[in-house]
Scaffold this motif. Structure first.
Motif, PDB file in Angstrom:
ATOM      1  N   ALA A 173     -11.838   9.760 -16.959  1.00  0.00           N
ATOM      2  CA  ALA A 173     -11.843  10.499 -15.690  1.00  0.00           C
ATOM      3  C   ALA A 173     -10.974   9.829 -14.637  1.00  0.00           C
ATOM      4  O   ALA A 173     -10.463  10.496 -13.732  1.00  0.00           O
ATOM      5  N   ALA A 174     -10.809   8.513 -14.735  1.00  0.00           N
ATOM      6  CA  ALA A 174     -10.029   7.773 -13.739  1.00  0.00           C
ATOM      7  C   ALA A 174      -8.534   8.006 -13.872  1.00  0.00           C
ATOM      8  O   ALA A 174      -7.765   7.512 -13.049  1.00  0.00           O
ATOM      9  N   HIS A 175      -8.104   8.756 -14.869  1.00  0.00           N
ATOM     10  CA  HIS A 175      -6.688   9.064 -15.051  1.00  0.00           C
ATOM     11  C   HIS A 175      -6.307  10.336 -14.281  1.00  0.00           C
ATOM     12  O   HIS A 175      -7.036  11.327 -14.307  1.00  0.00           O
ATOM     13  N   ASN A 176      -5.167  10.272 -13.580  1.00  0.00           N
ATOM     14  CA  ASN A 176      -4.581  11.464 -12.934  1.00  0.00           C
ATOM     15  C   ASN A 176      -5.652  12.238 -12.164  1.00  0.00           C
ATOM     16  O   ASN A 176      -5.733  13.461 -12.248  1.00  0.00           O
ATOM     17  N   THR A 177      -6.436  11.497 -11.401  1.00  0.00           N
ATOM     18  CA  THR A 177      -7.522  12.098 -10.648  1.00  0.00           C
ATOM     19  C   THR A 177      -6.998  12.565  -9.291  1.00  0.00           C
ATOM     20  O   THR A 177      -5.781  12.752  -9.134  1.00  0.00           O
ATOM     21  N   ALA A 178      -7.876  12.777  -8.311  1.00  0.00           N
ATOM     22  CA  ALA A 178      -7.448  13.321  -7.020  1.00  0.00           C
ATOM     23  C   ALA A 178      -6.309  12.505  -6.430  1.00  0.00           C
ATOM     24  O   ALA A 178      -6.270  11.275  -6.551  1.00  0.00           O
ATOM     25  N   PHE A 179      -5.384  13.189  -5.777  1.00  0.00           N
ATOM     26  CA  PHE A 179      -4.130  12.547  -5.355  1.00  0.00           C
ATOM     27  C   PHE A 179      -4.357  11.363  -4.434  1.00  0.00           C
ATOM     28  O   PHE A 179      -3.577  10.412  -4.437  1.00  0.00           O
ATOM     29  N   TRP A 180      -5.446  11.374  -3.635  1.00  0.00           N
ATOM     30  CA  TRP A 180      -5.618  10.262  -2.689  1.00  0.00           C
ATOM     31  C   TRP A 180      -5.975   8.959  -3.403  1.00  0.00           C
ATOM     32  O   TRP A 180      -5.741   7.888  -2.866  1.00  0.00           O
ATOM     33  N   TYR A 181      -6.528   9.029  -4.615  1.00  0.00           N
ATOM     34  CA  TYR A 181      -6.798   7.810  -5.375  1.00  0.00           C
ATOM     35  C   TYR A 181      -5.493   7.123  -5.813  1.00  0.00           C
ATOM     36  O   TYR A 181      -5.490   5.929  -6.077  1.00  0.00           O
ATOM     37  N   HIS A 182      -4.440   7.896  -5.921  1.00  0.00           N
ATOM     38  CA  HIS A 182      -3.155   7.378  -6.396  1.00  0.00           C
ATOM     39  C   HIS A 182      -2.163   7.109  -5.259  1.00  0.00           C
ATOM     40  O   HIS A 182      -1.084   6.564  -5.501  1.00  0.00           O
ATOM     41  N   GLY A 183      -2.512   7.536  -4.039  1.00  0.00           N
ATOM     42  CA  GLY A 183      -1.557   7.385  -2.945  1.00  0.00           C
ATOM     43  C   GLY A 183      -0.480   8.447  -2.933  1.00  0.00           C
ATOM     44  O   GLY A 183       0.526   8.315  -2.242  1.00  0.00           O
ATOM     45  N   HIS A 184      -0.670   9.530  -3.710  1.00  0.00           N
ATOM     46  CA  HIS A 184       0.279  10.651  -3.644  1.00  0.00           C
ATOM     47  C   HIS A 184       0.058  11.389  -2.329  1.00  0.00           C
ATOM     48  O   HIS A 184      -1.067  11.477  -1.844  1.00  0.00           O
ATOM     49  N   PRO A 185       1.078  11.936  -1.720  1.00  0.00           N
ATOM     50  CA  PRO A 185       2.455  12.005  -2.220  1.00  0.00           C
ATOM     51  C   PRO A 185       3.345  10.850  -1.765  1.00  0.00           C
ATOM     52  O   PRO A 185       4.542  10.842  -2.024  1.00  0.00           O
TER      53      PRO A 185
END
Length: 484
Positions: A173-185
């Motif tokens: 579940a931790a993969h490609n999750t909500a964009f704010w977890y990744h710092g996108h955009p």
């Protein structure tokens, strides 16, 4: 100007300094207690990476739609335990009394209590598309268990999920999750290629999933269906939600999920509908009942619990759930069964709180949902008039009955996940949260809004004033609502 430059510039502005100073002074005791806890305990939501509240509160009391902090400040609570307590607010008396009557009479964990049969039967009334249920502790537990059950049933390993979907914090579940977890955009999105979206874990300590373990689907119906067809012989399951907080536009997501669910049925691939957020929030039967979405397994959390006592559930087809149930001959089970049960799963007080809370929902009937929708409609009408008058792009985006967030965004709806993520103004979310706090409205770390019967009509009026006054204050200081 980049977002980083904008943040650096804003932090030098006197009005921002004044805001920080005011909140620091009014929350001195909360700050002191938070510091003590932080020194010894790391797991509290006040310290959660990516979602930690600014100037965290220490709550000392809660009733209905209100919370009180250690400094004696009272707040209108729009967070409501991540929405888990949004049905009837904090500590509804009938639920408190039902649980209190069972304190000191049961065993807590590790035994079978009669309330489990009563809750399973009540859930069956709400969601008749589920043959059986398994009671666990959290939404993360539920989605992880559903995946394991699907793998046990099919003997396959590959799991497909959609980019941006939130299914908890277990490794897949931790993969490609909500964009704010990744710092996108601000951080670039991973490539979309012939094999879907490049797998990208959001959390340190999570190894990047292999192509044999995870297939990340783009939010594009035809591309997703083609990938499922190509990997049909390897797929253990597909997991998806009807609509999510990271892509809150049911008019676009529901048709895609329905198409994927139907194709899974044709291919013989188990489909898991994640209803942790949407369960009981699109009417009593959740998104599955409201939109007619079929699945093999369904996961529930959030409002399935009562009084914030941890509880989640997996429901669905008996032949999948039976993979975790004994045959009655333990030696026969060895090597032929799976297990997702844990020490505290199905705690009898958690089951009792859930039964009492959902019984209130059953008694309220359709009138509950009518009241909730009327409250949200009132807010939306107020904001539409505000936008027309001021040209400030303040919106409430959300779904169900009701899960949403206030923010500054140019359009009412987006049909592309990545374009929506790029349109979100994270600095606006940060500052709006703090300005609402100044006005006595609590929303955790983002201007979230969960509601149901927790909020009165007077609460809704108070919230409308607070959010529009906050936007006007930002406008007075020349805040850029739409980022370049």
């Amino acid at each position: 100007m980049t977002i980083e430059d904008l943040v650096a510039d804003l932090l030098t502005r006197q009005w921002v300094t004044d805001l920080f100073t005011e909140l620091s002074e009014r929350q001195r005791e909360s700050a002191a207690i938070s510091a003590r806890v932080r020194g010894r305990s790391v797991g509290n939501h006040n310290f959660w990476p990516f979602h930690a509240p600014q100037f965290p509160l220490v709550t000392t009391g809660a009733e209905g739609s209100r919370i009180e902090d250690a400094d004696g400040n009272s707040y209108l609570d729009c967070h409501l335990g991540f929405g888990a307590q949004a049905l009837f607010g904090h500590n509804p008396p009938p639920v408190v009394e039902f649980v209190r009557a069972r304190l000191g009479t049961g065993t807590g964990n590790g035994y079978l209590h009669p309330i489990e049969a009563e809750l399973a039967e009540l859930l069956g009334e709400f969601v008749p598309h589920c043959d059986k249920f398994a009671f666990l502790n959290s939404g993360t537990d539920a989605t992880n268990a559903a995946i394991r059950l699907a793998r046990a049933h099919t003997g396959r390993r590959l799991v497909a999920k959609f980019e941006g979907a939130l299914h908890g914090v277990h490794d897949l579940a931790a993969h490609n999750t909500a964009f704010w977890y990744h710092g996108h955009p601000v951080q670039p999105f991973p490539e979309i290629g012939a094999e879907g979206v490049e797998p990208l874990p959001a959390l340190t300590g999570v190894a990047t999933a292999t192509p044999a373990e995870l297939l990340v689907l783009p939010n594009d119906t035809s591309a997703a269906l083609e990938l499922l067809e190509r990997h049909r012989d390897d797929l253990a399951c597909v997991i998806g939600d009807a609509v999510s907080s990271s892509f809150p536009f049911a008019e676009h997501t529901v048709p895609m999920i329905k198409a994927v669910s139907e194709r899974c049925a044709q291919l013989g691939v188990p489909f898991i509908l994640d209803e942790v957020l949407t369960g009981f929030r699109f009417g009593p039967a959740g998104a599955a009942g409201h939109f007619g979405i079929r699945a093999d397994l369904y996961t529930y959390g959030k409002v399935v619990s009562g009084l914030g006592i941890p509880l989640s559930a997996v429901g669905g087809r008996a032949e999948l759930l039976d993979h975790m149930q004994t045959t009655g001959l333990p030696l026969t089970d060895i090597g032929r069964k799976t297990c997702v049960q844990t020490t505290h799963a199905g705690n009898h007080l958690a089951l009792a709180a859930s039964y009492a809370s959902l019984s209130l929902l059953r008694e309220a009937g359709d009138a509950y949902y009518e009241r909730t929708r009327a409250k949200v409609a009132k807010i939306q009408e107020h904001l539409a008039a505000f936008r027309e008058e001021t040209r400030i792009p303040l919106r409430l985006l959300g779904f169900g009955d009701f899960i949403g967030s206030f923010g500054f965004i140019a359009e009412d709806s987006y049909d592309d996940y990545r374009r929506f993520a790029s349109a979100v103004n994270p600095i606006g979310l940060f500052l709006l949260t703090l300005m609402l706090r100044r006005r006595g409205v609590y929303t955790l770390s983002l201007p979230m809004f969960f509601t149901g019967d927790a909020h009165s009509d007077a609460d809704i009026d108070e919230l409308c004033r607070a959010v529009t006054d906050s936007a006007l204050e930002l406008d007075k200081h020349g805040f850029p609502f739409i980022l370049p």
